[in-house]
Motif scaffolding. Structure first.
Motif, mmCIF file in Angstrom:
data_model
loop_
_atom_site.group_PDB
_atom_site.id
_atom_site.type_symbol
_atom_site.label_atom_id
_atom_site.label_comp_id
_atom_site.label_asym_id
_atom_site.label_seq_id
_atom_site.Cartn_x
_atom_site.Cartn_y
_atom_site.Cartn_z
ATOM 1 N N HIS A 100 4.597 13.699 -7.668
ATOM 2 C CA HIS A 100 3.797 15.467 -7.570
ATOM 3 C C HIS A 100 4.022 16.105 -6.815
ATOM 4 N N ILE A 101 4.449 15.435 -5.904
ATOM 5 C CA ILE A 101 5.960 16.228 -4.601
ATOM 6 C C ILE A 101 6.897 15.889 -4.386
ATOM 7 N N ASN A 102 7.687 15.464 -5.088
ATOM 8 C CA ASN A 102 9.026 15.291 -5.218
ATOM 9 C C ASN A 102 9.464 14.733 -3.778
ATOM 10 N N ALA A 103 9.427 14.792 -2.366
ATOM 11 C CA ALA A 103 9.617 13.971 -1.640
ATOM 12 C C ALA A 103 10.308 12.780 -1.517
ATOM 13 N N VAL A 104 9.999 11.556 -2.131
ATOM 14 C CA VAL A 104 11.118 10.642 -2.272
ATOM 15 C C VAL A 104 11.694 10.351 -3.195
ATOM 16 N N VAL A 105 13.634 10.895 -2.500
ATOM 17 C CA VAL A 105 14.242 11.186 -3.897
ATOM 18 C C VAL A 105 15.598 9.949 -4.120
ATOM 19 N N THR A 106 14.874 8.878 -2.886
ATOM 20 C CA THR A 106 16.274 8.015 -3.349
ATOM 21 C C THR A 106 14.956 6.443 -2.839
ATOM 22 N N PRO A 107 14.800 5.712 -3.518
ATOM 23 C CA PRO A 107 13.594 4.563 -3.376
ATOM 24 C C PRO A 107 14.557 3.495 -2.544
ATOM 25 N N MET A 108 14.870 2.608 -1.796
ATOM 26 C CA MET A 108 15.000 1.492 -1.184
ATOM 27 C C MET A 108 13.689 0.540 -1.112
ATOM 28 N N ILE A 109 13.266 0.498 -2.239
ATOM 29 C CA ILE A 109 12.358 -0.383 -2.458
ATOM 30 C C ILE A 109 12.463 -1.487 -2.186
ATOM 31 N N SER A 110 13.629 -1.926 -3.871
ATOM 32 C CA SER A 110 14.206 -3.157 -4.255
ATOM 33 C C SER A 110 15.172 -3.932 -3.268
ATOM 34 N N ARG A 111 15.102 -3.294 -1.825
ATOM 35 C CA ARG A 111 16.030 -4.553 -1.023
ATOM 36 C C ARG A 111 15.502 -4.154 0.763
ATOM 37 N N TRP A 112 14.115 -3.960 0.176
ATOM 38 C CA TRP A 112 13.116 -3.837 1.863
ATOM 39 C C TRP A 112 13.038 -5.156 2.098
ATOM 40 N N LYS A 113 12.977 -6.565 1.512
ATOM 41 C CA LYS A 113 12.475 -7.766 2.639
ATOM 42 C C LYS A 113 13.661 -8.245 2.316
ATOM 43 N N ASP A 114 14.636 -7.732 2.420
ATOM 44 C CA ASP A 114 16.728 -8.274 2.435
ATOM 45 C C ASP A 114 16.974 -7.568 3.940
ATOM 46 N N ASP A 115 16.801 -7.010 3.998
ATOM 47 C CA ASP A 115 16.955 -5.437 5.442
ATOM 48 C C ASP A 115 16.127 -5.834 6.547
ATOM 49 N N PHE A 116 15.139 -6.312 5.908
ATOM 50 C CA PHE A 116 13.554 -5.624 7.301
ATOM 51 C C PHE A 116 13.736 -7.443 7.718
ATOM 52 N N LYS A 117 14.586 -8.657 6.993
ATOM 53 C CA LYS A 117 14.581 -9.936 7.932
ATOM 54 C C LYS A 117 15.531 -9.722 9.820
ATOM 55 N N GLN A 118 16.174 -8.690 9.195
ATOM 56 C CA GLN A 118 16.521 -8.423 10.290
ATOM 57 C C GLN A 118 15.948 -8.145 11.767
ATOM 58 N N ALA A 119 14.478 -6.842 11.188
ATOM 59 C CA ALA A 119 13.794 -7.040 12.230
ATOM 60 C C ALA A 119 13.382 -7.820 12.813
ATOM 61 N N ALA A 170 1.123 -1.014 -0.365
ATOM 62 C CA ALA A 170 -0.197 -0.180 -0.250
ATOM 63 C C ALA A 170 0.850 1.487 -0.011
ATOM 64 N N ALA A 171 2.126 1.234 1.194
ATOM 65 C CA ALA A 171 2.400 2.686 1.021
ATOM 66 C C ALA A 171 3.499 1.799 -0.386
ATOM 67 N N ILE A 172 4.024 1.067 -1.156
ATOM 68 C CA ILE A 172 4.755 1.524 -2.483
ATOM 69 C C ILE A 172 3.697 1.585 -3.151
ATOM 70 N N GLU A 173 2.439 1.749 -3.776
ATOM 71 C CA GLU A 173 1.316 2.240 -4.589
ATOM 72 C C GLU A 173 1.517 3.218 -4.526
ATOM 73 N N ARG A 174 0.865 4.478 -2.937
ATOM 74 C CA ARG A 174 0.566 4.931 -3.101
ATOM 75 C C ARG A 174 2.471 6.284 -3.302
ATOM 76 N N MET A 175 4.145 5.467 -3.818
ATOM 77 C CA MET A 175 4.480 6.708 -3.369
ATOM 78 C C MET A 175 4.961 6.168 -4.841
ATOM 79 N N ASP A 176 4.337 5.111 -5.661
ATOM 80 C CA ASP A 176 4.338 5.182 -7.414
ATOM 81 C C ASP A 176 3.702 6.549 -7.792
ATOM 82 N N LYS A 177 2.569 6.431 -6.965
ATOM 83 C CA LYS A 177 1.180 7.466 -7.309
ATOM 84 C C LYS A 177 1.466 8.669 -6.590
ATOM 85 N N ARG A 178 1.978 9.231 -5.895
ATOM 86 C CA ARG A 178 2.072 10.737 -5.457
ATOM 87 C C ARG A 178 3.090 11.172 -5.404
ATOM 88 N N ASN A 179 4.679 10.369 -5.746
ATOM 89 C CA ASN A 179 5.611 11.034 -5.152
ATOM 90 C C ASN A 179 5.849 12.045 -6.442
#
Length: 500
Positions: free
Chosen positions: A43-62, A32-41
């Protein structure tokens, strides 16, 4: 069709509880967050360095039992170093720099269970009250795309206000949490000096004026985030006592009857927009109806001297930062190529200040803290507009093309002292300070301060109200903020375009 339409109205605690209760999965909310980033960013140019491709690998440590497990999150691209992710600070010279370790705050964000989806836009090195770096271009205010979301945490503010994430990291060295909170209709608290960690690469941020925290839509998210990140790290300069109860728990208790002073006078002598005055007047009436004592009063301090102290610190820190980068690269940085001309000017001007002037400025900080200490013997809180004006239009507070040409010419002067005496920079700085005059005091004294979204102007732009508390008393701020939130219900406000 929008995935998980309820996501837009959920704060971080709502999301974490839904995941813990297995009503939603981590994949559900991250998608849901990624969908909103794709649709809304776009317009606003808020996110300049996406980390979507790595979130699952990084999140394994949480840690799976972490309090905010699975909550989507964004990092401001300044101070918050994340191992293996570009760390540009909004500057071309650092666009390829990739840190090999996490900052202490990022470690604590990870321990909280947050899912890091990207880094947000910031002015070059966080030096402006608007977010318009040449590297990434301007971030726009979700409430009106022609206007700024403020700075320097403008990317984070715009992302939270547009419901991409419920909370995002931010930092405040002169108002950089509170100004975007005001511009974007969010809650933003600057913690006390030393409340959150600065290590391992920083001893003090801007001589202790700057501190990291978050921007959020709900008060309780901010309180919980401070519970999860507060506390000194090894070698901290300003360890301060923890509160007796958690900040989140404190938000559930009404504040005691408070004595609150307020002022709508611009410390620079400039104007205050009628909507900003109206916000204070409406909030004062509400506070009285809630049982608090409110009267017009202000602390005694020399505002002009305070701004000079703030500017000398800002200039000195910029000169030191640029000098460090030049030493690492083994060459001078080129204005207009490596760094922006304005940044180069700040660094060169910083060299014109003597050690004596810098020490005198730091001494004055302590005198302002003493003055506010006396003031708080009488008043529990000090209330002002967060800003003296509504959010500026994009480009309005940046140097014009003609001014940039003048700055390039002045930069070539061989003696930095000549630049200092020319006064051009002071004129540009004053143009911002006149519109953003209320926030720097808390940075120099180290006190906690917050901006609450108390009012929306007739043109639809948000207007924040600032409260300052005595050193170390975030608890009272959170309690009052929660009380105001229950009355004003600001989370129900959202930019209309994001629903389409």
């Amino acid at each position: 069709m929008v995935r998980l339409p309820e996501y837009d109205d959920m704060d971080a605690i709502d999301i974490a509880q839904a995941i813990a209760n297995k009503e939603l999965s981590v994949d559900d909310v991250v998608d849901a967050a990624i969908e909103r980033m794709d649709k809304r960013n776009g317009h606003i140019n808020a996110v300049v360095t996406p980390m979507i491709s790595r979130w699952k690998d990084d999140f394994k440590q949480a840690p799976q039992d972490s309090v905010l497990y699975g909550v989507p999150f964004l990092l401001k691209d300044l101070v918050a170093a994340y191992e293996g992710v570009p760390f540009s600070c909004g500057s071309r010279v650092l666009v390829d720099y990739i840190p090999d370790h996490d900052s202490e705050m990022v470690k604590r964000f990870k321990q909280a269970g947050l899912v890091h989806l990207g880094k947000t836009n910031t002015p070059e090195f966080g030096l402006m009250g608007v977010t318009e770096p040449e590297l990434f271009g301007p971030t726009r205010n979700p409430w009106n795309l022609d206007h700024t979301p403020g700075g320097s945490s403008g990317g984070s503010g715009a992302a939270v206000a547009s419901r991409i994430v419920p909370v995002a990291s931010a930092g405040d060295g002169g108002g950089s949490i509170r100004i975007p909170a005001s511009c974007c209709g969010l809650f933003g608290l600057k913690p006390s000096r030393g409340r959150t960690p600065t290590g391992p690469d920083q001893g003090q941020l801007w001589q202790g004026a700057a501190v990291e925290h978050v921007l959020s839509r709900s008060v309780r998210d901010s309180a919980l985030m401070l519970d999860l990140t507060a506390g000194s790290d090894h070698g901290a300069h300003f360890p301060i006592a923890k509160p007796e109860i958690s900040y989140l728990k404190a938000t559930k208790d009404a504040p005691r009857k408070l004595r609150i002073a307020f002022s709508t006078k611009n410390p620079t002598g400039g104007k205050v927009h009628p909507e900003c005055v109206r916000a204070i007047e409406e909030t004062a009436r509400l506070l009285v109806s809630l049982g608090h004592e409110v009267e017009e009063a202000q602390p005694e301090y020399d505002a002009q001297k305070l701004y000079q102290c703030y500017l000398s610190m800002n200039l000195g820190e910029t000169a030191a930062s640029i000098g460090h980068i030049e030493e690492e690269l083994g060459r001078p940085l080129k204005p207009g190529q490596d760094i922006e001309v304005m940044t180069a000017m700040l660094a060169k001007l910083g060299k014109a200040y003597s050690a004596k002037e810098f020490a005198q400025a730091l001494h004055a900080w302590n005198l302002y803290a003493r003055a506010l200490g006396e003031f708080h013997k009488t008043y529990d809180l000090y209330m002002t507009p967060t800003m003296a004006d509504l959010p500026a239009k994009v480009g309005e507070l940046m140097p014009s093309p003609v001014e940039k040409i003048v700055l390039r010419g002045l930069y070539k002067l061989p003696v930095a002292g000549l630049l200092k005496r020319a006064g051009i920079f002071e004129q540009l700085a004053f143009r911002q300070l006149e519109k953003l005059p209320f926030t720097q005091l808390a940075n120099l004294t180290g006190q906690p301060a917050m901006s609450v979204p108390a009012h929306w102007a007739d043109n639809g732009l948000p207007v924040g109200v600032q409260f300052m508390a005595p050193m170390g008393d975030e608890t009272t701020l959170f309690q009052l903020a929660a009380q105001l939130e229950a009355e004003l219900k600001w989370q129900a406000h959202k930019p209309a375009w994001i629903e389409h």
